[in-house]
Scaffold this motif. Structure first.
Motif, PDB file in Angstrom:
ATOM      1  N   ASN A 173       9.126   2.679   5.792  1.00 49.44           N
ATOM      2  CA  ASN A 173       8.328   1.905   4.838  1.00 49.44           C
ATOM      3  C   ASN A 173       7.391   0.945   5.555  1.00 49.44           C
ATOM      4  OD1 ASN A 173       9.531   3.152   2.648  1.00 49.44           O
ATOM      5  ND2 ASN A 173      11.105   1.580   2.402  1.00 49.44           N
ATOM      6  N   TYR A 174       7.907   0.282   6.587  1.00 43.50           N
ATOM      7  CA  TYR A 174       7.059  -0.625   7.359  1.00 43.50           C
ATOM      8  C   TYR A 174       5.980   0.146   8.115  1.00 43.50           C
ATOM      9  CZ  TYR A 174       9.537  -5.029   6.584  1.00 43.50           C
ATOM     10  OH  TYR A 174      10.056  -6.175   6.022  1.00 43.50           O
ATOM     11  N   SER A 175       6.317   1.315   8.601  1.00 44.77           N
ATOM     12  CA  SER A 175       5.310   2.132   9.292  1.00 44.77           C
ATOM     13  C   SER A 175       4.203   2.549   8.337  1.00 44.77           C
ATOM     14  CB  SER A 175       5.975   3.380   9.897  1.00 44.77           C
ATOM     15  OG  SER A 175       6.917   3.021  10.888  1.00 44.77           O
ATOM     16  N   LEU A 176       4.575   2.860   7.100  1.00 41.46           N
ATOM     17  CA  LEU A 176       3.578   3.228   6.094  1.00 41.46           C
ATOM     18  C   LEU A 176       2.651   2.051   5.801  1.00 41.46           C
ATOM     19  CD1 LEU A 176       2.542   5.357   4.114  1.00 41.46           C
ATOM     20  CD2 LEU A 176       4.201   4.505   2.437  1.00 41.46           C
ATOM     21  N   MET A 177       3.224   0.853   5.749  1.00 44.79           N
ATOM     22  CA  MET A 177       2.400  -0.332   5.519  1.00 44.79           C
ATOM     23  C   MET A 177       1.455  -0.565   6.699  1.00 44.79           C
ATOM     24  SD  MET A 177       3.158  -1.161   2.548  1.00 44.79           S
ATOM     25  CE  MET A 177       2.050  -2.566   2.557  1.00 44.79           C
TER      26      MET A 177
ATOM     27  N   PHE B 138      -2.536  -1.128   6.311  1.00 43.75           N
ATOM     28  CA  PHE B 138      -3.271  -2.265   6.858  1.00 43.75           C
ATOM     29  C   PHE B 138      -4.325  -1.812   7.871  1.00 43.75           C
ATOM     30  CE2 PHE B 138       0.568  -4.951   5.706  1.00 43.75           C
ATOM     31  CZ  PHE B 138      -0.065  -5.541   4.626  1.00 43.75           C
ATOM     32  N   ALA B 139      -4.066  -0.714   8.550  1.00 40.31           N
ATOM     33  CA  ALA B 139      -5.083  -0.161   9.451  1.00 40.31           C
ATOM     34  C   ALA B 139      -6.314   0.272   8.661  1.00 40.31           C
ATOM     35  CB  ALA B 139      -4.505   1.021  10.228  1.00 40.31           C
ATOM     36  N   LEU B 140      -6.086   0.809   7.457  1.00 39.59           N
ATOM     37  CA  LEU B 140      -7.199   1.168   6.589  1.00 39.59           C
ATOM     38  C   LEU B 140      -7.976  -0.070   6.165  1.00 39.59           C
ATOM     39  CD1 LEU B 140      -8.763   3.217   4.899  1.00 39.59           C
ATOM     40  CD2 LEU B 140      -7.023   2.960   3.100  1.00 39.59           C
ATOM     41  N   VAL B 141      -7.258  -1.154   5.890  1.00 41.01           N
ATOM     42  CA  VAL B 141      -7.924  -2.414   5.535  1.00 41.01           C
ATOM     43  C   VAL B 141      -8.790  -2.901   6.695  1.00 41.01           C
ATOM     44  CG1 VAL B 141      -7.564  -4.823   4.903  1.00 41.01           C
ATOM     45  CG2 VAL B 141      -6.131  -3.052   3.886  1.00 41.01           C
ATOM     46  N   LEU B 142      -8.255  -2.821   7.908  1.00 41.10           N
ATOM     47  CA  LEU B 142      -9.027  -3.216   9.084  1.00 41.10           C
ATOM     48  C   LEU B 142     -10.290  -2.376   9.211  1.00 41.10           C
ATOM     49  CD1 LEU B 142      -6.164  -3.663  11.726  1.00 41.10           C
ATOM     50  CD2 LEU B 142      -7.515  -5.480  10.661  1.00 41.10           C
TER      51      LEU B 142
ATOM     52  N   VAL C 193       1.857  -8.087  -1.247  1.00 40.05           N
ATOM     53  CA  VAL C 193       2.844  -8.167  -2.332  1.00 40.05           C
ATOM     54  C   VAL C 193       4.000  -7.204  -2.077  1.00 40.05           C
ATOM     55  CG1 VAL C 193       3.230  -7.743  -4.788  1.00 40.05           C
ATOM     56  CG2 VAL C 193       1.166  -8.941  -4.046  1.00 40.05           C
ATOM     57  N   VAL C 194       3.671  -5.987  -1.640  1.00 35.47           N
ATOM     58  CA  VAL C 194       4.715  -4.999  -1.360  1.00 35.47           C
ATOM     59  C   VAL C 194       5.605  -5.467  -0.213  1.00 35.47           C
ATOM     60  CG1 VAL C 194       5.151  -2.650  -0.554  1.00 35.47           C
ATOM     61  CG2 VAL C 194       3.365  -3.067  -2.239  1.00 35.47           C
ATOM     62  N   LEU C 195       5.013  -6.109   0.775  1.00 34.69           N
ATOM     63  CA  LEU C 195       5.791  -6.605   1.923  1.00 34.69           C
ATOM     64  C   LEU C 195       6.857  -7.598   1.496  1.00 34.69           C
ATOM     65  CD1 LEU C 195       3.402  -7.179   4.975  1.00 34.69           C
ATOM     66  CD2 LEU C 195       5.222  -5.506   4.710  1.00 34.69           C
TER      67      LEU C 195
END
Length: 208
Positions: free
Chosen positions: A156-160, A164-168, A199-201
């Motif tokens: 799950n953390y890897s998916l996040m 976040f890489a997409l956000v960057l 929020v998901v974090l």
């Protein structure tokens, strides 16, 4: 006459400021997700190792129980032969050599009127290693369940991290926007994804 330098546009500066803040925040969140994924992955590896060790221990105890059962079966077979031949003295001699575990089952079998096909069918018969094997198997199952749970949390953390890489990526693209509207759209999308990710974090367990 040379044209004077174009004054800085407040909107452009604001967009750049938002992009920088977003980049900085998401970079921290990405690092945090990587850290948590690593911690949960480590816990998963430890749990899998514990499960493997417990299963090896269970196999050893199972082997011990099979050996004990084989010994008891060999002795009981001689008792059956002695009984069939009417040699009560030999039968009594063999009974004295029953293992403690088998003797308990044998006495229960006799007290029950020998209704079962043999003492091995009695619930009282528990060869040494049987209970230990069951306990070790239970520990192995529990450790395996924990390992899978830890692995899921790490995934799950890897998916996040990917999110976040997409956000960057979007925030970096926004800084190269060809128009104010395009920049706002890309920054808005990046900010929305970052907010959703944050929020998901908060719903994820933390392993420090």
């Amino acid at each position: 006459m040379e044209q004077s330098a174009r004054p800085a546009r407040p909107q452009s500066e604001a967009h750049e400021l938002v992009a920088v803040i977003l980049l900085s925040l998401v970079a921290v969140l990405t690092a945090w997700c990587g850290f948590e994924a690593s911690k949960w992955g480590g816990d998963s590896s430890v749990a899998f190792s514990e499960a493997s060790a417990a299963r090896i221990e269970a196999a050893d105890f199972d082997s011990q129980a099979r050996d004990a059962r084989g010994f008891d079966l060999a002795v009981y077979s001689q008792w059956v032969v002695a009984q069939a031949g009417g040699d009560t003295a030999l039968a009594a001699y063999i009974e004295d050599r029953f293992s403690p575990e088998f003797a308990v089952a044998f006495d229960a079998w006799v007290a029950d009127g020998q209704r079962e096909t043999g003492p091995f069918k009695m619930p009282e018969y528990v060869p040494p290693g049987t209970e230990q094997a069951a306990e070790a198997t239970a520990r192995a199952d529990a450790s395996t369940k924990d390992a899978l749970d830890f692995n899921e949390k790490g995934d799950n953390y890897s998916l996040m991290t990917v999110m976040f890489a997409l956000v960057l990526f979007l925030a970096a693209i926004a800084q190269r926007g060809t128009s104010v509207i395009a920049t706002r759209i890309v920054l808005g999308l990046a900010g929305t994804l970052a907010l959703i990710g944050l929020v998901v974090l908060f719903t994820f367990p933390i392993r420090v």
